[in-house]
Design a protein around this motif. Structure first.
Motif, PDB file in Angstrom:
ATOM      1  N   LEU A 145      42.784  38.686  41.187  1.00  0.00           N
ATOM      2  CA  LEU A 145      44.082  39.251  41.568  1.00  0.00           C
ATOM      3  C   LEU A 145      44.512  38.743  42.944  1.00  0.00           C
ATOM      4  N   ILE A 146      43.566  38.606  43.846  1.00  0.00           N
ATOM      5  CA  ILE A 146      43.863  38.068  45.176  1.00  0.00           C
ATOM      6  C   ILE A 146      44.292  36.618  45.082  1.00  0.00           C
ATOM      7  N   ALA A 147      43.547  35.835  44.332  1.00  0.00           N
ATOM      8  CA  ALA A 147      43.816  34.399  44.243  1.00  0.00           C
ATOM      9  C   ALA A 147      45.175  34.106  43.631  1.00  0.00           C
ATOM     10  N   ARG A 148      45.618  34.933  42.697  1.00  0.00           N
ATOM     11  CA  ARG A 148      46.874  34.656  42.009  1.00  0.00           C
ATOM     12  C   ARG A 148      48.077  35.342  42.655  1.00  0.00           C
ATOM     13  N   ALA A 149      47.845  36.188  43.636  1.00  0.00           N
ATOM     14  CA  ALA A 149      48.940  36.943  44.272  1.00  0.00           C
ATOM     15  C   ALA A 149      49.901  35.994  44.974  1.00  0.00           C
ATOM     16  N   ASP A 150      51.200  36.213  44.780  1.00  0.00           N
ATOM     17  CA  ASP A 150      52.208  35.374  45.438  1.00  0.00           C
ATOM     18  C   ASP A 150      53.097  36.189  46.382  1.00  0.00           C
ATOM     19  N   GLY A 151      52.716  37.428  46.634  1.00  0.00           N
ATOM     20  CA  GLY A 151      53.454  38.291  47.547  1.00  0.00           C
ATOM     21  C   GLY A 151      52.617  39.505  47.863  1.00  0.00           C
ATOM     22  N   PRO A 152      52.956  40.244  48.918  1.00  0.00           N
ATOM     23  CA  PRO A 152      52.163  41.421  49.303  1.00  0.00           C
ATOM     24  C   PRO A 152      51.949  42.400  48.153  1.00  0.00           C
ATOM     25  N   GLY A 153      52.969  42.576  47.319  1.00  0.00           N
ATOM     26  CA  GLY A 153      52.828  43.494  46.196  1.00  0.00           C
ATOM     27  C   GLY A 153      51.744  43.067  45.227  1.00  0.00           C
ATOM     28  N   GLY A 154      51.510  41.761  45.130  1.00  0.00           N
ATOM     29  CA  GLY A 154      50.491  41.252  44.224  1.00  0.00           C
ATOM     30  C   GLY A 154      49.083  41.577  44.669  1.00  0.00           C
ATOM     31  N   LEU A 155      48.936  41.968  45.926  1.00  0.00           N
ATOM     32  CA  LEU A 155      47.617  42.318  46.452  1.00  0.00           C
ATOM     33  C   LEU A 155      47.281  43.795  46.281  1.00  0.00           C
ATOM     34  N   ASP A 156      48.260  44.594  45.902  1.00  0.00           N
ATOM     35  CA  ASP A 156      48.056  46.036  45.828  1.00  0.00           C
ATOM     36  C   ASP A 156      46.947  46.411  44.850  1.00  0.00           C
ATOM     37  N   GLU A 157      46.958  45.788  43.683  1.00  0.00           N
ATOM     38  CA  GLU A 157      45.955  46.125  42.677  1.00  0.00           C
ATOM     39  C   GLU A 157      44.571  45.701  43.126  1.00  0.00           C
ATOM     40  N   ALA A 158      44.494  44.553  43.784  1.00  0.00           N
ATOM     41  CA  ALA A 158      43.211  44.089  44.301  1.00  0.00           C
ATOM     42  C   ALA A 158      42.678  45.057  45.348  1.00  0.00           C
ATOM     43  N   LEU A 159      43.559  45.549  46.204  1.00  0.00           N
ATOM     44  CA  LEU A 159      43.152  46.506  47.235  1.00  0.00           C
ATOM     45  C   LEU A 159      42.586  47.778  46.598  1.00  0.00           C
ATOM     46  N   LYS A 160      43.175  48.202  45.501  1.00  0.00           N
ATOM     47  CA  LYS A 160      42.671  49.397  44.809  1.00  0.00           C
ATOM     48  C   LYS A 160      41.237  49.186  44.316  1.00  0.00           C
ATOM     49  N   LEU A 161      40.927  47.954  43.884  1.00  0.00           N
ATOM     50  CA  LEU A 161      39.573  47.674  43.421  1.00  0.00           C
ATOM     51  C   LEU A 161      38.593  47.599  44.585  1.00  0.00           C
ATOM     52  N   LEU A 162      39.055  47.111  45.733  1.00  0.00           N
ATOM     53  CA  LEU A 162      38.204  47.134  46.922  1.00  0.00           C
ATOM     54  C   LEU A 162      37.927  48.584  47.337  1.00  0.00           C
ATOM     55  N   GLU A 163      38.958  49.407  47.265  1.00  0.00           N
ATOM     56  CA  GLU A 163      38.785  50.827  47.600  1.00  0.00           C
ATOM     57  C   GLU A 163      37.883  51.510  46.576  1.00  0.00           C
ATOM     58  N   TRP A 164      37.991  51.102  45.314  1.00  0.00           N
ATOM     59  CA  TRP A 164      37.112  51.623  44.261  1.00  0.00           C
ATOM     60  C   TRP A 164      35.656  51.331  44.620  1.00  0.00           C
ATOM     61  N   SER A 165      35.398  50.125  45.097  1.00  0.00           N
ATOM     62  CA  SER A 165      34.035  49.733  45.455  1.00  0.00           C
ATOM     63  C   SER A 165      33.492  50.591  46.591  1.00  0.00           C
ATOM     64  N   VAL A 166      34.333  50.851  47.578  1.00  0.00           N
ATOM     65  CA  VAL A 166      33.916  51.692  48.702  1.00  0.00           C
ATOM     66  C   VAL A 166      33.676  53.121  48.226  1.00  0.00           C
ATOM     67  N   ARG A 167      34.573  53.599  47.389  1.00  0.00           N
ATOM     68  CA  ARG A 167      34.491  54.986  46.924  1.00  0.00           C
ATOM     69  C   ARG A 167      33.222  55.248  46.120  1.00  0.00           C
ATOM     70  N   HIS A 168      32.754  54.229  45.396  1.00  0.00           N
ATOM     71  CA  HIS A 168      31.579  54.426  44.542  1.00  0.00           C
ATOM     72  C   HIS A 168      30.292  53.909  45.171  1.00  0.00           C
ATOM     73  N   SER A 169      30.375  53.526  46.431  1.00  0.00           N
ATOM     74  CA  SER A 169      29.154  53.213  47.168  1.00  0.00           C
ATOM     75  C   SER A 169      28.473  54.523  47.579  1.00  0.00           C
ATOM     76  N   GLN A 170      27.215  54.438  47.944  1.00  0.00           N
ATOM     77  CA  GLN A 170      26.512  55.619  48.436  1.00  0.00           C
ATOM     78  C   GLN A 170      27.023  55.965  49.839  1.00  0.00           C
TER      79      GLN A 170
END
Length: 229
Positions: A145-170
């Motif tokens: 999602l990051i690699a294909r993003a062509d505008g700030p809005g395209g990064l929003d979904e990727a950011l959610k997955l990064l936040e998902w990773s943090v949220r499910h870490s110990q």
């Protein structure tokens, strides 16, 4: 590590190795070796298209086995076709492959995340799901999602997955190999260095893409009539 065959993942990593070796040859002014390696990489990429891409299914295959049989299981490792630079993240074949991965392997529970491959029996919690969510696989989706993003809005979904990773870490920040698809608790090896490595790579790529977008916007504004830049 489970089967013997010619895998899309392996072909993609070999392509990257050939390109890296070609760059070394160029640094040392070995034109002949550079040309040989570049040609070998091009031939391998062509073979990936002709042998490992299935136009009927609209995606890359997981593997071809020694007996000629084709492994059509949807596997998150097919993300390697863009991860290692063989194809652009926006290439039609990559788009189709990643769409299949997301559709077939996303865990449809409140926990979410991406499974490793269809019907992955390793540490499997529920037969009703393709497998357990893996940090690594979910972060591969984020990197696409990051690699294909062509505008700030395209990064929003990727950011959610990064936040998902943090949220499910110990609480300590440790990331396991997998997480429980219903409770979100750690499953299997913990910590798993590969999970952490993919998170670091994804965050770095996210930040780099944000910088590139900000720079492009500044340049655009500077060229507009009446700009104060």
């Amino acid at each position: 590590e489970e089967k013997l065959g010619t895998f899309t993942w392996t072909a993609a990593t070999v392509y990257a190795a050939l390109i890296a070796a070609a760059r070394f040859a160029r640094v040392f002014y070995n034109r002949e070796r550079h040309e040989i390696l570049v040609r070998a990489a091009a031939d391998l990429k062509a073979a990936m298209i002709s042998q490992l891409y299935d136009p009927e299914k609209g995606r890359f295959l997981r593997a071809i086995y020694p007996d000629g049989s084709r492994d059509t299981i949807v596997d998150s490792s097919m993300a390697a076709v863009f991860l290692f630079g063989a194809f652009s993240a926006r290439d039609r074949m990559v788009e189709e492959t990643m769409a299949s991965i997301r559709a077939q392997l996303w865990i449809g529970t409140d926990v979410g995340g991406l499974a490793r491959y269809e019907n992955d029996e390793y540490q499997r919690i529920s037969p009703d799901l393709p497998g357990n969510p893996w940090f690594i696989c979910t972060l591969w989706l984020a990197r696409w999602l990051i690699a294909r993003a062509d505008g700030p809005g395209g990064l929003d979904e990727a950011l959610k997955l990064l936040e998902w990773s943090v949220r499910h870490s110990q609480p300590s920040g440790v990331m396991a190999e997998q997480i429980h698809p219903f409770t979100g608790s750690s499953v299997s090896v913990s910590p798993l260095a590969w999970s952490h490595a993919e998170f670091v790579i994804a965050v770095c790529e996210y930040l780099q893409k944000r910088r590139e977008m900000a720079s492009a916007e500044e340049n655009r504004m500077a060229k507009e009539p009446g700009s104060c830049f």
